[in-house]
Scaffold this motif. Structure first.
Motif, PDB file in Angstrom:
ATOM      1  N   SER A  43       1.253  -1.326  -0.076  1.00  0.00           N
ATOM      2  CA  SER A  43      -0.082   0.113   0.188  1.00  0.00           C
ATOM      3  C   SER A  43       1.268   1.041   0.576  1.00  0.00           C
ATOM      4  O   SER A  43       2.649   1.514   0.565  1.00  0.00           O
ATOM      5  CB  SER A  43      -0.600  -0.195   1.348  1.00  0.00           C
ATOM      6  N   GLY A  44      -0.033   2.211  -1.051  1.00  0.00           N
ATOM      7  CA  GLY A  44       1.210   3.315  -0.769  1.00  0.00           C
ATOM      8  C   GLY A  44       0.571   4.286   0.414  1.00  0.00           C
ATOM      9  O   GLY A  44      -0.072   4.200   1.401  1.00  0.00           O
ATOM     10  N   GLU A  45       2.194   5.859   0.935  1.00  0.00           N
ATOM     11  CA  GLU A  45       1.311   6.326   2.414  1.00  0.00           C
ATOM     12  C   GLU A  45       0.099   7.151   1.616  1.00  0.00           C
ATOM     13  O   GLU A  45      -0.240   7.537   2.860  1.00  0.00           O
ATOM     14  CB  GLU A  45       2.893   7.000   2.161  1.00  0.00           C
ATOM     15  N   ASP A  46      -0.660   7.026   1.151  1.00  0.00           N
ATOM     16  CA  ASP A  46      -1.487   7.938   0.549  1.00  0.00           C
ATOM     17  C   ASP A  46      -2.998   6.804   1.112  1.00  0.00           C
ATOM     18  O   ASP A  46      -3.797   6.895   1.523  1.00  0.00           O
ATOM     19  CB  ASP A  46      -2.156   8.749  -0.176  1.00  0.00           C
ATOM     20  N   GLN A  47      -2.247   5.906   1.501  1.00  0.00           N
ATOM     21  CA  GLN A  47      -3.506   4.385   1.024  1.00  0.00           C
ATOM     22  C   GLN A  47      -3.493   4.362   3.418  1.00  0.00           C
ATOM     23  O   GLN A  47      -2.679   3.927   3.835  1.00  0.00           O
ATOM     24  CB  GLN A  47      -3.535   3.198   0.056  1.00  0.00           C
ATOM     25  N   PRO A  48      -4.757   3.933   3.126  1.00  0.00           N
ATOM     26  CA  PRO A  48      -5.055   3.407   4.449  1.00  0.00           C
ATOM     27  C   PRO A  48      -4.157   1.942   5.034  1.00  0.00           C
ATOM     28  O   PRO A  48      -4.722   1.201   3.749  1.00  0.00           O
ATOM     29  CB  PRO A  48      -6.705   3.747   4.941  1.00  0.00           C
ATOM     30  N   THR A  49      -3.876   1.903   5.669  1.00  0.00           N
ATOM     31  CA  THR A  49      -3.993   0.706   6.320  1.00  0.00           C
ATOM     32  C   THR A  49      -4.657  -0.355   6.378  1.00  0.00           C
ATOM     33  O   THR A  49      -6.087  -0.178   6.665  1.00  0.00           O
ATOM     34  CB  THR A  49      -2.795   0.577   7.563  1.00  0.00           C
ATOM     35  N   ALA A  50      -4.777  -1.572   6.029  1.00  0.00           N
ATOM     36  CA  ALA A  50      -6.274  -2.993   5.609  1.00  0.00           C
ATOM     37  C   ALA A  50      -6.829  -2.761   6.701  1.00  0.00           C
ATOM     38  O   ALA A  50      -7.939  -3.029   7.358  1.00  0.00           O
ATOM     39  CB  ALA A  50      -5.341  -3.938   4.643  1.00  0.00           C
ATOM     40  N   ASP A  51      -5.535  -2.876   7.649  1.00  0.00           N
ATOM     41  CA  ASP A  51      -6.811  -3.593   9.336  1.00  0.00           C
ATOM     42  C   ASP A  51      -7.068  -2.263   9.951  1.00  0.00           C
ATOM     43  O   ASP A  51      -6.890  -2.578  11.249  1.00  0.00           O
ATOM     44  CB  ASP A  51      -5.534  -4.674   9.822  1.00  0.00           C
ATOM     45  N   LEU A  52      -6.575  -0.917   9.934  1.00  0.00           N
ATOM     46  CA  LEU A  52      -7.290   0.146  10.322  1.00  0.00           C
ATOM     47  C   LEU A  52      -8.416   0.573  10.114  1.00  0.00           C
ATOM     48  O   LEU A  52      -8.762   0.808   8.155  1.00  0.00           O
ATOM     49  CB  LEU A  52      -6.241   0.796  10.895  1.00  0.00           C
ATOM     50  N   SER A  53      -9.677   1.019  11.260  1.00  0.00           N
ATOM     51  CA  SER A  53     -10.876   1.838  10.553  1.00  0.00           C
ATOM     52  C   SER A  53     -10.114   3.630  10.516  1.00  0.00           C
ATOM     53  O   SER A  53      -9.607   3.415  11.339  1.00  0.00           O
ATOM     54  CB  SER A  53     -11.916   1.521  10.875  1.00  0.00           C
ATOM     55  N   ALA A  54     -11.505   4.604  10.685  1.00  0.00           N
ATOM     56  CA  ALA A  54     -11.036   5.642  11.164  1.00  0.00           C
ATOM     57  C   ALA A  54     -10.954   5.355  12.610  1.00  0.00           C
ATOM     58  O   ALA A  54     -10.348   6.602  13.166  1.00  0.00           O
ATOM     59  CB  ALA A  54     -11.920   6.638  10.900  1.00  0.00           C
ATOM     60  N   GLU A  55     -11.409   4.813  13.052  1.00  0.00           N
ATOM     61  CA  GLU A  55     -12.063   5.302  14.692  1.00  0.00           C
ATOM     62  C   GLU A  55     -10.406   3.784  14.957  1.00  0.00           C
ATOM     63  O   GLU A  55     -10.681   3.342  16.919  1.00  0.00           O
ATOM     64  CB  GLU A  55     -13.373   4.062  15.487  1.00  0.00           C
TER      65      GLU A  55
END
Length: 137
Positions: A43-55
């Motif tokens: 994943s790129g730096e501007d993409q969220p980590t797959a195992d995390l949500s905003a919370e």
């Protein structure tokens, strides 16, 4: 007695071939490609980590109107009652549950059902027992 294979979509030969393709990856825990360019990109730096949500870390979700206990309880009922029994009375549901060796908890829940009606599905049974109903939007 039947032996269950890993897949019912392919034949045994195809299953074995597919298993061989990923065997190295499964055993090693890292990429098995000899050339680096064949590896998938991270994943790129501007993409969220797959195992995390905003919370924070993601957890299993439940539909609106029910909680995790509702989902688990309704699923347990469904696993012993099956699809073939509907529509059914409380007595018919009890017979099926006993025949399928349901847990004491399931048998106690079915014993609490009102006897004066016929149930069309597991959701109706769950609601009659005081369980929640999924909210559809």
């Amino acid at each position: 007695m039947t032996i269950e294979r890993g897949s019912d979509k392919h034949g045994p030969r195809t299953d074995d071939g597919l298993a061989g393709e990923v065997e190295g990856l499964v055993r090693s825990g890292h990429s098995t490609h000899a050339e680096e360019w064949k590896d998938p990109e991270p994943s790129g730096e501007d993409q969220p980590t797959a195992d995390l949500s905003a919370e924070g870390t993601l957890t299993g979700g439940t539909p609106a109107g029910v909680d995790a206990g509702d989902v688990e309880g309704r699923s347990e009922l469904a696993s012993y009652l099956g699809k073939e029994v509907w529509p059914a009375t409380a007595d018919a549901l009890r017979e099926v549950a006993v025949e399928r060796q349901a847990t004491d908890r399931v048998l106690q829940e079915i014993a609490r059902l009102p006897q004066d009606r016929e149930y069309a599905n597991v959701q109706e049974v769950w609601e009659a027992l005081g369980g929640g109903r999924e909210q559809r939007f």
